[in-house]
Design an enzyme around this catalytic site. Sequence first.
Site, short mmCIF file in Angstrom:
data_model
loop_
_atom_site.label_atom_id
_atom_site.label_comp_id
_atom_site.label_asym_id
_atom_site.label_seq_id
_atom_site.Cartn_x
_atom_site.Cartn_y
_atom_site.Cartn_z
CE LYS A 91 -4.15 -1.76 2.29
NZ LYS A 91 -4.91 -1.75 3.52
CE LYS B 282 -5.66 -8.27 -2.76
NZ LYS B 282 -5.36 -7.89 -1.38
CE LYS C 217 -13.27 -3.39 -0.10
NZ LYS C 217 -13.10 -3.06 1.31
#
Length: 344
Positions: A122, A206, A209
């Site tokens: 992230k 993956k 969102k």
Amino acid sequence: MTDQAPAPYAGPERVLSGVQPTGDLHLGNYLGALVKFARLQHEIPTFIFVADMHAITVWQEPAKLKQQVREIAAAYLATGLDPKVATIFAQSAVPEHAELAWVFNCVARLGWLDRMTQFKDKAGKHKERESVGLYTYPVLQAADILVYKATKVPVGDDQKQHLELTRDIAQKFNNDFSAPGYFPLPEPLTQGPGARVMSLRDGTAKMSKSDPSDNSRINLTDDADAISQKVRKARTDPDPLPETMEGLEGRAEAKNLVTIYAALAGQSEAQVLAEFAGQGFGAFKPKLADLAVSVMGPIGGEMRRLLADPAEIDRILADGASRARELAAPTVAEVKKLVGYWAG
Ligand code: TYM
């Protein structure tokens, strides 16, 4: 004298999990997590929350956050969680999570957090610009779980490392404060196909969102047309389906669609291949689209129906929070004593 193994946790089994209110939920969240919540609630006391404290580790628009929480709660209800059976609540309504997280911040070691791959993914190259909360995110996650002494945590594969950290924190707390078996060492429940659903556009990434391409995922709120279109557009290859999973090595997109079919149908991947071996994607995709529409289609409609009555969702969340606090408060009171706080 021989060293004795520390006493294991001897309390009851409990299930706990949560989802962040940070965007539309997708098929990966559904198959990796939500579908298991609904199943487990009938087997073991189940606590499912909306992780709004985790959400603010990255910027969230304050005016929208409450509605985002209601949307996740609606998704829980629409996928079969029953508020009379499971305890459903918002994390920020149970301040004991934050109180325990502080103690755990003092138990966890910097070296443990430095290894967390989700933070590295992230934060990317600019970790000095990220919030401190994003770094200690997994410590709060450990508190979420252990404040209820939960033993089973249904999650997708990507959360396994956070669960290992939770066990390390539990074990070190038990040792440091001479409280053998006080906290359980919780297990992730990641069995079955669907623990790692990949993007429909790239079988090596993956489903997420945050992927800029909406075609990479099926959202829980997509209608039947959108679901079929996304399945039809999903990236594949020209070869027919093989007879065994080994035959899908090196065919990430094809493998992902077989896995999704298996998870949605409640079958094993081998069963799916036994039915479709020798057929190409021209034949397989319409079948997958029909299956996805039949499972996912009604969820979006039910979410919209529930969201039309936000007061009822708020009532369910408030009731859940007071039940959750009944369990969380004694844990924090005991922890305060064990730590030796003045206010213990
Ligand atoms: P979040 O909100 O990112 O994801 C919610 C759940 O969905 C799973 N998931 C997937 N499963 C399969 N395939 C995918 N492509 C996929 N993408 C997401 C996640 O594994 C997760 O189970 N840290 C958690 C929230 C959390 C939590 C907790 C979970 C906070 N405290 C305590 C369990 C226990 C998270 O980021 O979820």
